[in-house]
Enzyme design. Structure first.
Site, mmCIF file in Angstrom:
data_model
loop_
_atom_site.group_PDB
_atom_site.id
_atom_site.type_symbol
_atom_site.label_atom_id
_atom_site.label_comp_id
_atom_site.label_asym_id
_atom_site.label_seq_id
_atom_site.Cartn_x
_atom_site.Cartn_y
_atom_site.Cartn_z
ATOM 1 N N GLY A 1 -40.843 0.090 5.019
ATOM 2 C CA GLY A 1 -39.472 -0.014 5.524
ATOM 3 C C GLY A 1 -38.530 -0.622 4.510
ATOM 4 O O GLY A 1 -38.923 -0.969 3.397
ATOM 5 N N THR B 1 -36.810 -3.534 4.587
ATOM 6 C CA THR B 1 -36.886 -4.981 4.332
ATOM 7 C C THR B 1 -38.008 -5.296 3.342
ATOM 8 O O THR B 1 -37.872 -6.191 2.497
ATOM 9 C CB THR B 1 -37.099 -5.745 5.661
ATOM 10 O OG1 THR B 1 -36.201 -5.197 6.640
ATOM 11 C CG2 THR B 1 -36.821 -7.221 5.509
ATOM 12 N N GLY C 1 -42.136 -5.500 7.934
ATOM 13 C CA GLY C 1 -40.927 -5.533 8.759
ATOM 14 C C GLY C 1 -41.275 -5.206 10.199
ATOM 15 O O GLY C 1 -42.449 -5.032 10.560
ATOM 16 N N ASP D 1 -39.285 -3.348 14.016
ATOM 17 C CA ASP D 1 -38.090 -2.793 14.650
ATOM 18 C C ASP D 1 -37.545 -3.754 15.702
ATOM 19 O O ASP D 1 -36.354 -3.781 15.962
ATOM 20 C CB ASP D 1 -38.418 -1.428 15.267
ATOM 21 C CG ASP D 1 -38.878 -0.462 14.185
ATOM 22 O OD1 ASP D 1 -38.090 -0.220 13.257
ATOM 23 O OD2 ASP D 1 -40.031 -0.018 14.224
ATOM 24 N N GLY E 1 -43.010 1.012 13.736
ATOM 25 C CA GLY E 1 -43.222 2.451 13.629
ATOM 26 C C GLY E 1 -41.943 3.255 13.606
ATOM 27 O O GLY E 1 -41.975 4.481 13.651
ATOM 28 N N GLY E 2 -40.799 2.538 13.497
ATOM 29 C CA GLY E 2 -39.527 3.249 13.356
ATOM 30 C C GLY E 2 -39.559 4.179 12.149
ATOM 31 O O GLY E 2 -38.946 5.245 12.146
ATOM 32 N N GLY E 3 -40.312 3.769 11.134
ATOM 33 C CA GLY E 3 -40.450 4.597 9.933
ATOM 34 C C GLY E 3 -41.694 5.471 9.985
ATOM 35 O O GLY E 3 -42.014 6.174 9.017
ATOM 36 N N GLU F 1 -50.071 0.478 9.114
ATOM 37 C CA GLU F 1 -49.555 -0.901 9.206
ATOM 38 C C GLU F 1 -50.464 -1.741 10.100
ATOM 39 O O GLU F 1 -50.769 -2.897 9.789
ATOM 40 C CB GLU F 1 -48.131 -0.895 9.770
ATOM 41 C CG GLU F 1 -47.109 -0.355 8.789
ATOM 42 C CD GLU F 1 -45.723 -0.183 9.373
ATOM 43 O OE1 GLU F 1 -44.778 -0.048 8.589
ATOM 44 O OE2 GLU F 1 -45.576 -0.164 10.599
#
Ligand code: 5RP
Length: 233
Positions: A31, A33, A87, A89, A100-102, A108
């Protein structure tokens, strides 16, 4: 007022400064960040001549490690990590996470589960009391492609809410993860007991993993708008 980018950077730099030492085996999350965390890690490795080995959690993380000339390793060589920095969400008041937004939630979660500590870095918009309060895109669930429709139906009928197949930009087709799977985003869910729901979701045939991280994170650092960093344990 600090921008979102500087808030991410503040959190990332603090986590790397406090949780990485010489000879650390470090899980590198995914992500925007985490980009700052890798930047700081590279700076410290160079300036302090640290020996640090990095395990990536995605193709993006692997690229970041290589671009910054850090030592790339894997779980076969280093199955036990000192720390994983990633990072999120959303982070609720009990340190339960939506990730898991990405689309990188599976690797992960695997890498985080091998680390002595999972440290979360985020800007202030990710901090909430109750899951779903801040992040409106739903809980990501990685699924085997041929099973996406029965899984969607089962979740909607048994748990409620709505489940959407994540589509690539311009609706070119479904998003395909680093592991060749699809992502379902579960929206409009209620306030559940998250460890029970996580277990229920993982028992549905075809579900590979969920973006619910329950009892995994040890600490979160949030970069705040006033330029400070809030710690949550
Ligand atoms: C990717 C993730 C990321 O950690 C999460 O989406 C946060 O990303 P960002 O730092 O860009 O806000 O879980 O699967």
């Amino acid at each position: 007022m600090a921008s979102l980018e500087s808030a991410k950077k503040l959190a990332a730099y603090k986590a790397v400064d406090l949780h990485v030492q010489n000879n650390s085996i470090v899980g590198v999350g995914s992500g925007s960040t985490v980009v700052y965390a890798v930047e700081r890690l590279a700076e410290r490795v160079k300036n302090e001549k640290l020996n640090v080995q990095c395990v990536p959690t995605s193709f993006q993380a692997r690229q970041l490690i290589i671009q910054h000339r850090l030592h790339l390793t894997d779980l076969e060589i280093h199955p036990r990590l000192d720390v994983c920095i990633d990072g999120a969400d959303e982070v609720d008041s009990t340190l339960t996470l939506i990730k898991g937004g990405g689309g990188c939630l599976l690797q992960e979660k695997i890498v985080a589960s091998c680390a002595k500590e999972l440290i979360i870095i985020a800007d202030y918009t990710k901090n909430s009391q109750k899951l779903g309060e801040q992040y409106k895109k739903g809980i990501p669930i990685e699924v085997v492609p041929m099973a996406y429709l029965p899984i969607k139906t089962q979740i909607e009928n048994q748990l409620g809410g709505t489940v959407e197949l994540r589509m690539a930009k311009a609706k070119a087709g479904p998003v395909v993860t680093d592991n060749g799977n699809f992502i379902l985003d579960w929206k409009n869910f209620q306030d559940y007991k998250w460890d029970t729901i996580n277990t229920k979701l993982n028992l549905i045939p075809g579900v590979v993993e969920t973006g619910l991280f329950v009892n995994m994170a040890k600490k979160a650092y949030f970069g705040l708008a006033d330029g400070s960093v809030k710690e949550q344990i």
